[in-house]
Motif scaffolding. Sequence first.
Motif, PDB file in Angstrom:
ATOM      1  N   ARG A  67       0.836  -1.205   0.000  1.00 36.16           N
ATOM      2  CA  ARG A  67       0.000   0.000   0.000  1.00 36.16           C
ATOM      3  C   ARG A  67       0.873   1.258   0.000  1.00 36.16           C
ATOM      4  O   ARG A  67       0.576   2.226  -0.705  1.00 36.16           O
ATOM      5  CB  ARG A  67      -0.923  -0.020   1.212  1.00 36.16           C
ATOM      6  CG  ARG A  67      -1.952   1.091   1.228  1.00 36.16           C
ATOM      7  CD  ARG A  67      -2.939   0.898   2.363  1.00 36.16           C
ATOM      8  NE  ARG A  67      -2.259   0.764   3.642  1.00 36.16           N
ATOM      9  CZ  ARG A  67      -2.855   0.384   4.766  1.00 36.16           C
ATOM     10  NH1 ARG A  67      -4.143   0.083   4.760  1.00 36.16           N
ATOM     11  NH2 ARG A  67      -2.181   0.294   5.885  1.00 36.16           N
ATOM     12  N   ASP A  75      -5.706   5.779  -8.355  1.00 32.33           N
ATOM     13  CA  ASP A  75      -6.613   4.757  -7.839  1.00 32.33           C
ATOM     14  C   ASP A  75      -6.978   3.746  -8.925  1.00 32.33           C
ATOM     15  O   ASP A  75      -6.967   4.050 -10.124  1.00 32.33           O
ATOM     16  CB  ASP A  75      -7.870   5.403  -7.275  1.00 32.33           C
ATOM     17  CG  ASP A  75      -7.619   6.124  -5.964  1.00 32.33           C
ATOM     18  OD1 ASP A  75      -6.584   5.861  -5.324  1.00 32.33           O
ATOM     19  OD2 ASP A  75      -8.454   6.967  -5.584  1.00 32.33           O
ATOM     20  N   GLU A 117      -9.993  -4.706   2.865  1.00 31.79           N
ATOM     21  CA  GLU A 117     -10.100  -3.637   3.856  1.00 31.79           C
ATOM     22  C   GLU A 117      -8.921  -2.678   3.748  1.00 31.79           C
ATOM     23  O   GLU A 117      -9.080  -1.453   3.887  1.00 31.79           O
ATOM     24  CB  GLU A 117     -10.166  -4.238   5.264  1.00 31.79           C
ATOM     25  CG  GLU A 117     -10.599  -3.271   6.340  1.00 31.79           C
ATOM     26  CD  GLU A 117     -12.035  -2.799   6.162  1.00 31.79           C
ATOM     27  OE1 GLU A 117     -12.209  -1.571   5.962  1.00 31.79           O
ATOM     28  OE2 GLU A 117     -12.958  -3.626   6.195  1.00 31.79           O
ATOM     29  N   HIS A 120      -9.528  -0.676   0.085  1.00 29.91           N
ATOM     30  CA  HIS A 120     -10.802  -0.173  -0.442  1.00 29.91           C
ATOM     31  C   HIS A 120     -10.771   1.325  -0.714  1.00 29.91           C
ATOM     32  O   HIS A 120     -11.499   1.817  -1.586  1.00 29.91           O
ATOM     33  CB  HIS A 120     -11.962  -0.553   0.479  1.00 29.91           C
ATOM     34  CG  HIS A 120     -12.036   0.223   1.760  1.00 29.91           C
ATOM     35  ND1 HIS A 120     -12.666   1.442   1.859  1.00 29.91           N
ATOM     36  CD2 HIS A 120     -11.563  -0.061   2.995  1.00 29.91           C
ATOM     37  CE1 HIS A 120     -12.586   1.879   3.092  1.00 29.91           C
ATOM     38  NE2 HIS A 120     -11.912   0.982   3.811  1.00 29.91           N
ATOM     39  N   ARG A 121      -9.917   2.049  -0.012  1.00 28.88           N
ATOM     40  CA  ARG A 121      -9.822   3.489  -0.275  1.00 28.88           C
ATOM     41  C   ARG A 121      -9.038   3.789  -1.540  1.00 28.88           C
ATOM     42  O   ARG A 121      -8.977   4.952  -1.963  1.00 28.88           O
ATOM     43  CB  ARG A 121      -9.181   4.201   0.923  1.00 28.88           C
ATOM     44  CG  ARG A 121     -10.062   4.241   2.153  1.00 28.88           C
ATOM     45  CD  ARG A 121      -9.448   5.061   3.272  1.00 28.88           C
ATOM     46  NE  ARG A 121     -10.347   5.149   4.419  1.00 28.88           N
ATOM     47  CZ  ARG A 121     -10.404   4.244   5.380  1.00 28.88           C
ATOM     48  NH1 ARG A 121      -9.590   3.185   5.335  1.00 28.88           N
ATOM     49  NH2 ARG A 121     -11.241   4.390   6.392  1.00 28.88           N
ATOM     50  N   ARG A 122      -8.439   2.772  -2.140  1.00 27.31           N
ATOM     51  CA  ARG A 122      -7.709   2.953  -3.390  1.00 27.31           C
ATOM     52  C   ARG A 122      -8.527   2.545  -4.617  1.00 27.31           C
ATOM     53  O   ARG A 122      -7.996   2.466  -5.719  1.00 27.31           O
ATOM     54  CB  ARG A 122      -6.402   2.138  -3.355  1.00 27.31           C
ATOM     55  CG  ARG A 122      -5.426   2.550  -2.258  1.00 27.31           C
ATOM     56  CD  ARG A 122      -5.035   4.028  -2.361  1.00 27.31           C
ATOM     57  NE  ARG A 122      -4.862   4.455  -3.738  1.00 27.31           N
ATOM     58  CZ  ARG A 122      -3.747   4.219  -4.460  1.00 27.31           C
ATOM     59  NH1 ARG A 122      -2.728   3.597  -3.910  1.00 27.31           N
ATOM     60  NH2 ARG A 122      -3.650   4.643  -5.708  1.00 27.31           N
ATOM     61  N   PRO A 125     -14.086   5.695  -7.865  1.00 24.86           N
ATOM     62  CA  PRO A 125     -15.548   5.691  -7.927  1.00 24.86           C
ATOM     63  C   PRO A 125     -16.042   4.879  -9.127  1.00 24.86           C
ATOM     64  O   PRO A 125     -15.518   5.009 -10.232  1.00 24.86           O
ATOM     65  CB  PRO A 125     -15.898   7.177  -8.083  1.00 24.86           C
ATOM     66  CG  PRO A 125     -14.752   7.893  -7.444  1.00 24.86           C
ATOM     67  CD  PRO A 125     -13.539   7.065  -7.762  1.00 24.86           C
ATOM     68  N   HIS A 168     -19.592  -1.431   4.451  1.00 25.71           N
ATOM     69  CA  HIS A 168     -19.241  -0.274   3.624  1.00 25.71           C
ATOM     70  C   HIS A 168     -20.427   0.163   2.760  1.00 25.71           C
ATOM     71  O   HIS A 168     -20.237   0.661   1.649  1.00 25.71           O
ATOM     72  CB  HIS A 168     -18.028  -0.599   2.761  1.00 25.71           C
ATOM     73  CG  HIS A 168     -16.768  -0.805   3.550  1.00 25.71           C
ATOM     74  ND1 HIS A 168     -16.031   0.238   4.054  1.00 25.71           N
ATOM     75  CD2 HIS A 168     -16.150  -1.944   3.950  1.00 25.71           C
ATOM     76  CE1 HIS A 168     -14.986  -0.245   4.719  1.00 25.71           C
ATOM     77  NE2 HIS A 168     -15.033  -1.556   4.675  1.00 25.71           N
ATOM     78  N   ALA A 171     -20.688   2.940  -0.096  1.00 32.78           N
ATOM     79  CA  ALA A 171     -19.434   3.151  -0.817  1.00 32.78           C
ATOM     80  C   ALA A 171     -19.714   3.277  -2.312  1.00 32.78           C
ATOM     81  O   ALA A 171     -20.705   2.740  -2.823  1.00 32.78           O
ATOM     82  CB  ALA A 171     -18.477   1.986  -0.570  1.00 32.78           C
ATOM     83  N   ASP A 172     -18.827   3.982  -3.020  1.00 33.93           N
ATOM     84  CA  ASP A 172     -19.043   4.191  -4.452  1.00 33.93           C
ATOM     85  C   ASP A 172     -18.313   3.158  -5.294  1.00 33.93           C
ATOM     86  O   ASP A 172     -17.872   3.434  -6.391  1.00 33.93           O
ATOM     87  CB  ASP A 172     -18.649   5.612  -4.864  1.00 33.93           C
ATOM     88  CG  ASP A 172     -17.242   5.983  -4.426  1.00 33.93           C
ATOM     89  OD1 ASP A 172     -16.526   5.098  -3.909  1.00 33.93           O
ATOM     90  OD2 ASP A 172     -16.853   7.146  -4.583  1.00 33.93           O
ATOM     91  N   TRP A 173     -18.183   1.943  -4.755  1.00 27.78           N
ATOM     92  CA  TRP A 173     -17.639   0.808  -5.491  1.00 27.78           C
ATOM     93  C   TRP A 173     -18.463  -0.425  -5.132  1.00 27.78           C
ATOM     94  O   TRP A 173     -19.223  -0.419  -4.160  1.00 27.78           O
ATOM     95  CB  TRP A 173     -16.157   0.567  -5.167  1.00 27.78           C
ATOM     96  CG  TRP A 173     -15.773   0.766  -3.720  1.00 27.78           C
ATOM     97  CD1 TRP A 173     -15.176   1.857  -3.176  1.00 27.78           C
ATOM     98  CD2 TRP A 173     -15.985  -0.140  -2.628  1.00 27.78           C
ATOM     99  NE1 TRP A 173     -14.997   1.701  -1.817  1.00 27.78           N
ATOM    100  CE2 TRP A 173     -15.470   0.481  -1.461  1.00 27.78           C
ATOM    101  CE3 TRP A 173     -16.546  -1.405  -2.515  1.00 27.78           C
ATOM    102  CZ2 TRP A 173     -15.512  -0.126  -0.200  1.00 27.78           C
ATOM    103  CZ3 TRP A 173     -16.590  -2.012  -1.259  1.00 27.78           C
ATOM    104  CH2 TRP A 173     -16.074  -1.373  -0.132  1.00 27.78           C
ATOM    105  N   ARG A 214     -23.014  -1.316  -7.737  1.00 24.44           N
ATOM    106  CA  ARG A 214     -22.657  -1.414  -6.322  1.00 24.44           C
ATOM    107  C   ARG A 214     -23.256  -2.667  -5.699  1.00 24.44           C
ATOM    108  O   ARG A 214     -23.854  -3.470  -6.370  1.00 24.44           O
ATOM    109  CB  ARG A 214     -23.123  -0.146  -5.591  1.00 24.44           C
ATOM    110  CG  ARG A 214     -22.499   1.128  -6.157  1.00 24.44           C
ATOM    111  CD  ARG A 214     -22.943   2.363  -5.418  1.00 24.44           C
ATOM    112  NE  ARG A 214     -22.374   3.573  -6.008  1.00 24.44           N
ATOM    113  CZ  ARG A 214     -22.586   4.786  -5.552  1.00 24.44           C
ATOM    114  NH1 ARG A 214     -23.340   4.980  -4.488  1.00 24.44           N
ATOM    115  NH2 ARG A 214     -22.030   5.831  -6.151  1.00 24.44           N
TER     116      ARG A 214
END
Length: 228
Positions: A67, A75, A117, A120-122, A125, A168, A171-173, A214
Amino acid sequence: MRRRALIVGASRGLGLGLVARFLARGWDVTATVRRPSQALADLSMDAPLRIEAGVDIDDDGAVADLRTRLAEVPDFDLVFVVAGIATQAGTPASLLSREVVGAVFQTNAVSPIRFAEAFHRRVAPGGLIVLMTSKLGSVSLNRGGGWSSYRASKAALNTLARSFAGQHKGADWGVVLMHPGWVRTDLGGRRATLDVETSARGMVGVLEAHLGQRGCVYLDHAGEKVPW
């Protein structure tokens, strides 16, 4: 703009096949391996492929290091955790050592969710987190009872993935649990009905069509829903 994929566990078999197919479809790919893979290195000669070695999904430190190394990379539209094991799969779970059963569950169920986990921030959208599962993880389809420890580990992965998606919510994924079919790999064996290229082509097509959606779904390489 080119799409970007992170393929986790790409040294051979389905992981390698997925890298080749995503590259053929014009994606930029980052691929992880535990040890260097000549087959993967060969793909990088004429393609936008970044290889990250020394990544074991059972090693939280290695995942954290990955990471950090990828912090400046844009992303990903898709993160696909392929890695998995089938140690002594033909032996009933009740006859296996606790160490073997524990290792199967760690690699096949717990570690993929921990990786998701961590990353997921990577995910961009409209992107996807994809976890390689199996139809053998379907509880409702389990009539033969064979490969009990492997089945149970994939059923656990499916449950953990639904929990992860629920945790989550908003979330936009999206999350996709992907059954690749019965494929001729070291795990699937020589009697399997699909070759790696056919399975990979199907999976990539299904995932490209699923971008932007989603929730959590359980699909096979042809895009059919697998019963839970």
